[in-house]
Design an enzyme around this catalytic site. Structure first.
Site, short mmCIF file in Angstrom:
data_model
loop_
_atom_site.label_atom_id
_atom_site.label_comp_id
_atom_site.label_asym_id
_atom_site.label_seq_id
_atom_site.Cartn_x
_atom_site.Cartn_y
_atom_site.Cartn_z
N ASP A 1 67.89 -40.25 -24.06
CA ASP A 1 67.17 -39.02 -24.43
C ASP A 1 67.97 -37.76 -24.12
OD1 ASP A 1 64.80 -40.67 -24.95
OD2 ASP A 1 64.60 -40.77 -22.77
N HIS B 1 66.28 -40.78 -32.07
CA HIS B 1 67.02 -39.53 -32.06
C HIS B 1 66.19 -38.47 -32.77
CE1 HIS B 1 71.27 -41.51 -31.62
NE2 HIS B 1 70.49 -41.68 -30.59
#
EC number: 6.3.4.4
Length: 423
Positions: A13, A41
């Protein structure tokens, strides 16, 4: 030509999707080398937000070749949904996305097995996303997997054997399930997959390099989730480090050029597992709220904490990072004081290296720096950076012995500032 590699240095992340979208204009090819739809993403492009789970982030650049490598595991149903959503929003894929025939398929029963295994672990569960990633990689390593190339030859036989084997395991676990709808969507995904270029990606990518094309390799998740070097067993099932680009695409180590390591200006983690700098107070909640720290795929709250330089040094070492990219600097705009973990204290002894076991009795040792208390989201040049932010960046570079080349000050691709630090 050499390939450049872009990967996360923390627990995932870190913002790889945005960065790869910023970097893609410099490359002819973007290739994903590991992971599956458990990793999302998030990108903002022309005012719209997109979450890419399996498709490389270069897909928004109309003239780029995008490759899903052999190290990726692919769920045809989720892939179909993701691809159709992109095409509906004006991003055609079929001519620009090439998929390795050696990539392994996530079967419907892999997802059921994932849930069954987690349920059986009780309080000891790892905290998977339930997408079937672990069972798929397990079948791959045990030589029982179903690959993308299998959909072209003897597919029903290969799939039938794998499904029967999984059903026997589920029976032994006494786990009740209904596969009907999952399997229906999955088989529709298989037919959809046949419309794409299914290739021997190792030949394709090496031929592209020989012809002078530039390639950016895109990793998923982060170094601290690597199956070998992460915080085991609270890790993913693949190699997320730079070496994974070699095994996940079929390129030699001598083909690796720059290694871009992405980190946040702080630290986050999703799911269970050790997290030395985790904050359980209002500061942690403030970082989560300001950073919108919720999983792109699962929506789960991310655990938040200060930046961990001990873990980052380790990640830089095992990846051979040449340049750092710092994301979400703006999230810390409103803090009076910024902390950075420079060592761990274990049983009263201070250590500055990442140990074998970080699960118990580990206390972070912090350095404190003044915050910048300035809105950085409108800044377009490093000349505008406040003095305190420059001091923070310099401190990090000295500690990590690696230059920070790019700083992100917001979610949009335009909020990305390149620095010209001397190497």
């Amino acid at each position: 030509m050499k390939v450049d590699v872009l990967l996360g240095l923390q627990w995932g992340d870190e913002g790889k999707g945005k960065v790869v979208d910023v970097l893609t204009p410099r490359y002819d090819v973007v290739a994903r080398f590991q992971g599956g739809p458990n990793a999302g993403h998030t990108l903002e492009f022309e005012g719209q937000k997109y979450v890419l789970r399996s498709i490389p982030s270069g897909i928004f650049q109309g003239n780029k070749v995008n490759i899903i490598g052999n190290g990726v595991v692919l769920d045809p149903a989720l892939f179909k949904a993701e691809a159709e959503a992109l095409e509906a929003s004006g991003h055609p894929l079929k001519e620009r996305l090439h998929i390795s025939k050696k990539a392994h398929l996530i079967l419907p029963t892999h997802r059921i097995l994932d849930a069954a295994y987690e349920a059986a672990k009780g309080d000891a569960k790892v905290g998977t996303t339930g997408k079937g990633i672990g069972p798929t990689y397990t079948d791959k390593v045990s030589r029982n997997g179903v690959r993308v190339g299998d959909i072209l030859h003897n597919f029903e036989e290969v799939y039938g054997k794998a499904k029967a084997r999984h059903e026997q395991i589920l029976k032994s676990l006494n786990y009740e399930y209904d596969i009907t709808e999952l399997e229906k969507q999955w088989l529709e995904g298989i037919e959809y997959l046949k419309q794409f270029h299914l290739v021997d990606s190792e030949h394709e990518i090496n031929n592209l390099l020989k012809s002078g094309k530039s390639v950016l390799c895109e990793g998923a998740q982060g170094t601290m989730l690597d199956v070998d070097f992460g915080s085991y067993p609270f890790v993913t099932s693949s190699n997320t480090i730079c070496a994974g680009a070699c095994t996940g695409l079929g390129i030699g180590p001598n083909k690796i050029g720059n290694v871009y390591g992405i980190m946040k200006a702080y630290c986050t983690r999703v799911g269970a597992g050790p997290f030395p700098t985790e904050l359980f107070d209002e500061t942690g909640k403030k970082i989560r709220d300001l950073g919108h720290e919720y999983g792109a795929v699962t929506g789960r709250e991310r655990r938040c904490g200060w930046i961990d330089l001990v873990a980052l040094k380790y990640s830089i070492m095992v990846n051979g990072v040449t340049q750092l990219i710092m994301m979400k600097s703006d999230v810390l705009d409103d803090f009076e004081t910024i902390k950075a973990c420079v060592a761990y204290k274990v049983n009263g002894e201070e250590i500055d290296y990442f140990p074998y076991d970080i699960s118990e009795g580990l206390e972070p040792v912090y350095a404190e720096l003044p915050g910048w208390k300035t809105d950085m989201t409108k800044m377009t040049s490093e000349d505008e950076f406040p003095e305190e932010f420059n001091a923070y960046v310099t401190f990090l570079e000295e500690q990590l012995e690696t230059p920070i080349k790019i700083v992100s000050v917001g979610p949009d691709r335009g909020q990305t500032i390149e620095r010209y630090t001397e190497e």
